[in-house]
Design an enzyme around this catalytic site. Structure first.
Site, PDB file in Angstrom:
ATOM      1  CG  ASP A 267       6.471   2.867  11.750  1.00  0.00           C
ATOM      2  OD1 ASP A 267       5.417   2.804  12.398  1.00  0.00           O
ATOM      3  OD2 ASP A 267       6.499   2.944  10.514  1.00  0.00           O
TER       4      ASP A 267
ATOM      5  CB  SER B 277      -0.497   1.906   4.742  1.00  0.00           C
ATOM      6  OG  SER B 277       0.727   1.896   4.059  1.00  0.00           O
TER       7      SER B 277
ATOM      8  CG  ASN C 147      -2.080   1.014   0.995  1.00  0.00           C
ATOM      9  OD1 ASN C 147      -2.338   1.837   1.852  1.00  0.00           O
ATOM     10  ND2 ASN C 147      -2.716   0.989  -0.155  1.00  0.00           N
TER      11      ASN C 147
ATOM     12  CD  GLN D 241       4.574  -6.121  11.215  1.00  0.00           C
ATOM     13  OE1 GLN D 241       5.516  -6.660  10.648  1.00  0.00           O
ATOM     14  NE2 GLN D 241       4.438  -4.799  11.210  1.00  0.00           N
TER      15      GLN D 241
ATOM     16  N   GLY E 233       5.979   8.238   1.107  1.00  0.00           N
ATOM     17  CA  GLY E 233       6.978   7.965   2.147  1.00  0.00           C
ATOM     18  C   GLY E 233       7.802   6.729   1.794  1.00  0.00           C
ATOM     19  CG  HIS E 234       6.006   2.840   1.577  1.00  0.00           C
ATOM     20  ND1 HIS E 234       4.650   3.060   1.609  1.00  0.00           N
ATOM     21  CD2 HIS E 234       6.284   2.090   2.668  1.00  0.00           C
ATOM     22  CE1 HIS E 234       4.134   2.465   2.673  1.00  0.00           C
ATOM     23  NE2 HIS E 234       5.097   1.869   3.337  1.00  0.00           N
TER      24      HIS E 234
HETATM   25  O1  PAF Z   1       7.087  -0.814   8.873  1.00  0.00           O
HETATM   26  C1  PAF Z   1       6.592  -1.791   8.256  1.00  0.00           C
HETATM   27  O2  PAF Z   1       5.989  -1.661   7.194  1.00  0.00           O
HETATM   28  C2  PAF Z   1       6.749  -3.195   8.848  1.00  0.00           C
HETATM   29  O3  PAF Z   1       6.676  -3.171  10.225  1.00  0.00           O
HETATM   30  C3  PAF Z   1       8.008  -3.922   8.358  1.00  0.00           C
HETATM   31  C4  PAF Z   1       9.278  -3.211   8.804  1.00  0.00           C
HETATM   32  C5  PAF Z   1       7.996  -4.024   6.832  1.00  0.00           C
HETATM   33  C6  PAF Z   1       8.048  -5.336   8.931  1.00  0.00           C
HETATM   34  O4  PAF Z   1       6.932  -6.063   8.554  1.00  0.00           O
END
Ligand code: PAF
Length: 288
Positions: free
Chosen positions: A150, A186, A32, A61, A36-37
């Site tokens: 994060d 996202s 998504n 997670q 930023g990505h």
């Molecule tokens: O920040 C994220 O998108 C996730 O926590 C990561 C680092 C890809 C691990 O699943």
């Protein structure tokens, strides 16, 4: 851009690059993708010969009542964005490829993982640590890039990499914001139109608190209380709003100079997090 779904194919491509002496950067994501990505990918391109991106919505997670099932999966659009951006390789594994059998091994960064988001989302950072550890073993990059939005995740991964002597350099990349200050995420897509209007208040609360700290006052509690009230009035349910030391994310003392303000709050059904980090003058050296 090439896409691979298996660890075997990933390793074939990587080993050829390695044989040619190429420097490899890695950007792990859950897809998504937003600006930023893409900023992580662009930063990676400046520092490496090849950039690998992974998209994997990691079940480990997410807590039982969290949004794993509904987390936005937009692989086609993500692939198009990464191609346009010039990423070299997309690793897009299935859950079965990543977790072919129940894990018998835990990767857990003690202490740090139980603070802040870890207190509200028990087990979350263990899930992050294990998947990032696995991905690093699969890709074996020279450089790992992660977003500073994060902040706690970045601290957990830095600690894990140091503790386990994983041979990778880590670079945090500054949070990308919308024009009104909202940190790109996202999960912003979950916000209703009305919530979206209120969402930038989170960043405003961080800025106001930072400014109070930088103004030299040591009594920033009233500022935080006022900001917290503004957020509550706008419909936020605050999870935490804390001034911490940026090195270990423990509560800041008056003498600490390297600080981060961390905030997490729910707006409707959406949990938003943000932070701001800065240095203040050493209060011991500041003349009144
Ligand atoms: O920040 C994220 O998108 C996730 O926590 C990561 C680092 C890809 C691990 O699943």
């Amino acid at each position: 851009m090439q896409t691979v779904n298996s660890i075997k194919d990933l390793r074939l491509v990587i080993s050829e690059w390695r044989q040619n002496g190429l420097r490899i950067a890695f950007v792990p994501t859950m897809g998504n993708l937003h600006a930023g990505h893409l900023q992580l990918v662009k930063t990676a391109q400046q520092q490496a010969d090849r950039v690998v991106v992974s998209i994997f919505v990691n079940p480990a997670q997410f807590g039982p009542n969290e949004d794993f099932a509904s987390y936005p999966r937009t692989e086609r659009q993500d692939q198009a964005k990464l191609t346009a951006c010039g990423a070299d390789l997309l690793f897009l594994p299935s859950v079965n490829e990543m977790y072919p059998a129940p894990l018998q091994t835990q990767v857990s960064v003690k202490g740090l993982s139980t603070l802040h988001c870890g207190a509200s989302r028990p087990g979350h950072f263990d899930g992050v640590a294990v998947v990032v550890c696995k991905l690093l073993n699969m890709v074996q990059p020279d450089l790992l890039l992660l977003g500073e939005k994060d902040f706690q995740q970045l601290a957990v991964i830095r600690t894990m990499v140091a503790d386990l002597s994983i041979p990778v350099a880590i670079q945090g990349v500054a949070t990308m914001r919308e024009a009104d200050g909202l940190a790109m995420s996202s999960r912003n897509g979950y916000l209703t139109a009305a919530e979206r209007q209120h969402a930038p208040l989170l960043y405003r609360a961080l800025c106001a608190t930072r400014d109070a700290v930088l103004s030299g006052t040591t009594d920033y509690r009233p500022v935080m209380d006022r900001q917290a009230q503004t957020l509550r009035d706008a419909g936020f349910m605050l999870d935490y709003f804390r001034i911490c030391r940026s090195a270990d994310l423990l509560p800041a003392k008056e003498t600490d100079t390297e600080l981060v303000i961390l905030i997490a709050a729910k707006l409707g059904k959406t949990r938003l997090i943000d932070n701001i980090y800065f240095t203040r003058a050493d209060p011991a050296r500041t003349t009144p």
